[in-house]
Motif scaffolding. Structure first.
Motif, PDB file in Angstrom:
ATOM      1  N   LEU A 138     -32.047  42.605 -16.644  1.00 35.02           N
ATOM      2  CA  LEU A 138     -32.629  42.081 -15.404  1.00 35.02           C
ATOM      3  C   LEU A 138     -32.009  40.735 -15.039  1.00 35.02           C
ATOM      4  N   ALA A 139     -31.731  39.909 -16.054  1.00 40.61           N
ATOM      5  CA  ALA A 139     -31.076  38.628 -15.777  1.00 40.61           C
ATOM      6  C   ALA A 139     -29.681  38.837 -15.208  1.00 40.61           C
ATOM      7  N   LEU A 140     -28.979  39.859 -15.726  1.00 47.75           N
ATOM      8  CA  LEU A 140     -27.648  40.167 -15.199  1.00 47.75           C
ATOM      9  C   LEU A 140     -27.729  40.637 -13.758  1.00 47.75           C
ATOM     10  N   VAL A 141     -28.711  41.487 -13.467  1.00 43.75           N
ATOM     11  CA  VAL A 141     -28.907  41.939 -12.086  1.00 43.75           C
ATOM     12  C   VAL A 141     -29.203  40.754 -11.175  1.00 43.75           C
ATOM     13  N   GLY A 142     -30.100  39.847 -11.627  1.00 44.30           N
ATOM     14  CA  GLY A 142     -30.414  38.668 -10.825  1.00 44.30           C
ATOM     15  C   GLY A 142     -29.212  37.766 -10.617  1.00 44.30           C
ATOM     16  N   LEU A 143     -28.387  37.601 -11.671  1.00 41.67           N
ATOM     17  CA  LEU A 143     -27.198  36.756 -11.555  1.00 41.67           C
ATOM     18  C   LEU A 143     -26.193  37.347 -10.569  1.00 41.67           C
ATOM     19  N   LEU A 144     -25.989  38.659 -10.634  1.00 42.91           N
ATOM     20  CA  LEU A 144     -25.074  39.307  -9.689  1.00 42.91           C
ATOM     21  C   LEU A 144     -25.617  39.247  -8.266  1.00 42.91           C
ATOM     22  N   GLY A 145     -26.937  39.411  -8.133  1.00 39.48           N
ATOM     23  CA  GLY A 145     -27.525  39.311  -6.795  1.00 39.48           C
ATOM     24  C   GLY A 145     -27.346  37.921  -6.202  1.00 39.48           C
ATOM     25  N   PHE A 146     -27.562  36.895  -7.025  1.00 40.37           N
ATOM     26  CA  PHE A 146     -27.345  35.528  -6.544  1.00 40.37           C
ATOM     27  C   PHE A 146     -25.870  35.307  -6.220  1.00 40.37           C
ATOM     28  N   GLY A 147     -24.977  35.908  -7.015  1.00 42.59           N
ATOM     29  CA  GLY A 147     -23.555  35.777  -6.730  1.00 42.59           C
ATOM     30  C   GLY A 147     -23.188  36.382  -5.390  1.00 42.59           C
ATOM     31  N   CYS A 148     -23.768  37.542  -5.072  1.00 42.24           N
ATOM     32  CA  CYS A 148     -23.525  38.152  -3.761  1.00 42.24           C
ATOM     33  C   CYS A 148     -24.011  37.236  -2.640  1.00 42.24           C
ATOM     34  N   TYR A 149     -25.223  36.713  -2.801  1.00 49.20           N
ATOM     35  CA  TYR A 149     -25.783  35.827  -1.773  1.00 49.20           C
ATOM     36  C   TYR A 149     -24.909  34.591  -1.593  1.00 49.20           C
ATOM     37  N   TYR A 150     -24.487  33.972  -2.687  1.00 50.78           N
ATOM     38  CA  TYR A 150     -23.703  32.748  -2.596  1.00 50.78           C
ATOM     39  C   TYR A 150     -22.342  32.997  -1.953  1.00 50.78           C
ATOM     40  N   CYS A 151     -21.696  34.105  -2.332  1.00 50.62           N
ATOM     41  CA  CYS A 151     -20.367  34.400  -1.780  1.00 50.62           C
ATOM     42  C   CYS A 151     -20.427  34.651  -0.278  1.00 50.62           C
ATOM     43  N   PHE A 152     -21.362  35.471   0.157  1.00 46.64           N
ATOM     44  CA  PHE A 152     -21.443  35.775   1.588  1.00 46.64           C
ATOM     45  C   PHE A 152     -21.962  34.578   2.386  1.00 46.64           C
ATOM     46  N   LYS A 153     -22.810  33.743   1.783  1.00 44.21           N
ATOM     47  CA  LYS A 153     -23.256  32.524   2.468  1.00 44.21           C
ATOM     48  C   LYS A 153     -22.093  31.559   2.639  1.00 44.21           C
ATOM     49  N   THR A 154     -21.277  31.408   1.595  1.00 41.76           N
ATOM     50  CA  THR A 154     -20.101  30.544   1.703  1.00 41.76           C
ATOM     51  C   THR A 154     -19.123  31.105   2.723  1.00 41.76           C
ATOM     52  N   TYR A 155     -18.977  32.418   2.757  1.00 40.78           N
ATOM     53  CA  TYR A 155     -18.114  33.062   3.754  1.00 40.78           C
ATOM     54  C   TYR A 155     -18.587  32.752   5.170  1.00 40.78           C
ATOM     55  N   SER A 156     -19.900  32.736   5.365  1.00 45.24           N
ATOM     56  CA  SER A 156     -20.445  32.426   6.681  1.00 45.24           C
ATOM     57  C   SER A 156     -20.319  30.939   7.005  1.00 45.24           C
ATOM     58  N   ASP A 157     -20.527  30.077   6.008  1.00 41.21           N
ATOM     59  CA  ASP A 157     -20.452  28.634   6.253  1.00 41.21           C
ATOM     60  C   ASP A 157     -19.039  28.174   6.601  1.00 41.21           C
ATOM     61  N   LEU A 158     -18.024  28.885   6.109  1.00 41.09           N
ATOM     62  CA  LEU A 158     -16.632  28.492   6.378  1.00 41.09           C
ATOM     63  C   LEU A 158     -16.133  28.975   7.732  1.00 41.09           C
ATOM     64  N   GLN A 159     -17.004  29.573   8.514  1.00 43.59           N
ATOM     65  CA  GLN A 159     -16.570  30.164   9.773  1.00 43.59           C
ATOM     66  C   GLN A 159     -15.996  29.122  10.734  1.00 43.59           C
ATOM     67  N   ASP A 160     -16.619  27.966  10.785  1.00 47.56           N
ATOM     68  CA  ASP A 160     -16.185  26.918  11.721  1.00 47.56           C
ATOM     69  C   ASP A 160     -15.313  25.856  11.070  1.00 47.56           C
ATOM     70  N   VAL A 161     -14.883  26.072   9.835  1.00 49.11           N
ATOM     71  CA  VAL A 161     -14.037  25.096   9.144  1.00 49.11           C
ATOM     72  C   VAL A 161     -12.578  25.353   9.506  1.00 49.11           C
ATOM     73  N   PRO A 162     -11.854  24.368  10.001  1.00 51.54           N
ATOM     74  CA  PRO A 162     -10.444  24.574  10.364  1.00 51.54           C
ATOM     75  C   PRO A 162      -9.603  24.967   9.150  1.00 51.54           C
ATOM     76  N   GLY A 163      -8.757  25.946   9.338  1.00 50.43           N
ATOM     77  CA  GLY A 163      -7.855  26.403   8.283  1.00 50.43           C
ATOM     78  C   GLY A 163      -8.440  27.427   7.344  1.00 50.43           C
ATOM     79  N   SER A 164      -9.727  27.739   7.481  1.00 50.26           N
ATOM     80  CA  SER A 164     -10.338  28.714   6.567  1.00 50.26           C
ATOM     81  C   SER A 164      -9.972  30.146   6.906  1.00 50.26           C
ATOM     82  N   ASP A 165      -9.427  30.379   8.104  1.00 48.74           N
ATOM     83  CA  ASP A 165      -9.050  31.737   8.516  1.00 48.74           C
ATOM     84  C   ASP A 165      -7.599  32.061   8.202  1.00 48.74           C
ATOM     85  N   LEU A 166      -6.912  31.176   7.488  1.00 45.53           N
ATOM     86  CA  LEU A 166      -5.522  31.449   7.121  1.00 45.53           C
ATOM     87  C   LEU A 166      -5.451  32.633   6.163  1.00 45.53           C
TER      88      LEU A 166
END
Length: 316
Positions: A73-101
């Motif tokens: 269950l801890a592994l499932v929770g860790l992977l779930g948090f990893g998914c959330y963090y990765c996609f949140k960072t992907y969304s936050d970089l949307q307006d950062v210059p040079g992130s679309d290279l």
């Protein structure tokens, strides 16, 4: 005498050999010095690791079901948090210059922060973690019965280790044997690499200073230094070669490598067979722990060496 001039390849080969030799000596001295200064730290770390392993075995013996399911269950929770963090960072970089290279525009660099600043990096991280999480959830859903069986086996194995405590210390013996095998292979490989016929050439010779010797001529160090040592010219080592042994050195080294693999797997199999025999005595004991041999590992080691490997050696 060979009167050819010194070529760039000769100079580069000699300097490279000297540099590699000196670097190898420095690295070896540093490793040995670190080991001498920190041997007590290594022993302390091994002792702490053995203590933690012992405590873990005790916990698995009593709380195997809880520990395994909490870990999953801890592994499932860790992977779930990893998914959330990765996609949140992907969304936050949307307006950062040079992130679309793209990766081709960034090119190859050892600066990992350059890749972490790209949206595509976090998108790929999120996709990979999502796939791993999905596969894990499917395994938990469809293999839950097998997981229960595995938990029972883990609990029973913990009991076996608790009765045969010497099994915790026996892996040190195969470890030492593996180090000995590796050391023997390294010594043999080094000896073969340096056992060819040494070639020496003249360097620093001025015109007509050394008789028939000129720069690049092959020479014998003792003879040359006795005759022309005062002229400023040197008879220096440039490498090995020129005989049957050194011309076929690759095949000798390949055979030595094969024997290293064979010996390493031999030692690994020895350790596995000894432990398998020791735990088999626990499994077949009619009344546990009364029927378990007092020296289960020692008796298993004796059986393995006397009956199994003796038969194998006789067959060879």
């Amino acid at each position: 005498m060979d009167g050819d001039n010194i070529t760039y390849e000769d100079m580069y080969g000699g300097i490279k050999w000297l540099s590699d030799t000196l670097n190898l000596q420095i690295v070896s001295q540093n490793i040995f010095q670190d080991f001498v200064e920190s041997w007590w730290i290594i022993l302390l770390a091994l002792g702490i690791a053995m203590l933690i392993s012992w405590l873990w075995i005790l916990l698995m013996r009593c709380l195997a079901w809880i520990i395994v399911w909490l870990s999953l269950l801890a592994l499932v929770g860790l992977l779930g948090f990893g998914c959330y963090y990765c996609f949140k960072t992907y969304s936050d970089l949307q307006d950062v210059p040079g992130s679309d290279l793209s990766y081709t525009e960034v090119g190859f660099t050892t600066n990992l922060n350059a890749y972490l600043a790209l949206r595509d990096t976090w998108l790929w991280f999120g996709i990979i973690i999502s796939v791993v999480l999905f596969i894990l959830l499917l395994m938990l859903l469809f293999l839950r019965t097998r997981i229960r069986i595995a938990i029972e086996l883990i609990s029973e194995a913990s009991k076996a280790v608790g009765y045969i405590t010497s099994a915790l210390f026996f892996p040190l013996i195969p470890f030492v044997l593996q180090i000995a095998v590796f050391g023997f292979w390294a010594v043999v490989a080094t000896y073969m690499a340096s056992s060819g016929k040494g070639h020496f050439k003249v360097y620093g010779a001025t015109p007509n200073c050394c008789g028939d010797f000129t720069n690049g001529s092959f020479c014998e160090p003792d003879e040359f230094n006795n005759l022309y040592g005062s002229t400023g010219a040197d008879c220096l080592f440039v490498g090995y070669g020129g005989d049957f042994y050194y011309d076929n050195l690759f095949w000798f080294q390949l055979y030595n490598l094969f024997m290293w693999f064979w010996a390493m797997f031999f030692v690994i199999a020895l350790g596995q067979m000894v432990l398998a025999g020791a735990f088999a005595s626990y499994y077949w004991a009619w009344k546990k722990p009364n029927d378990i041999p007092a020296f289960a590992v020692t008796e298993s080691f004796y059986r393995t060496v006397v009956y199994v490997y003796r038969f194998m050696i006789e067959e060879i």
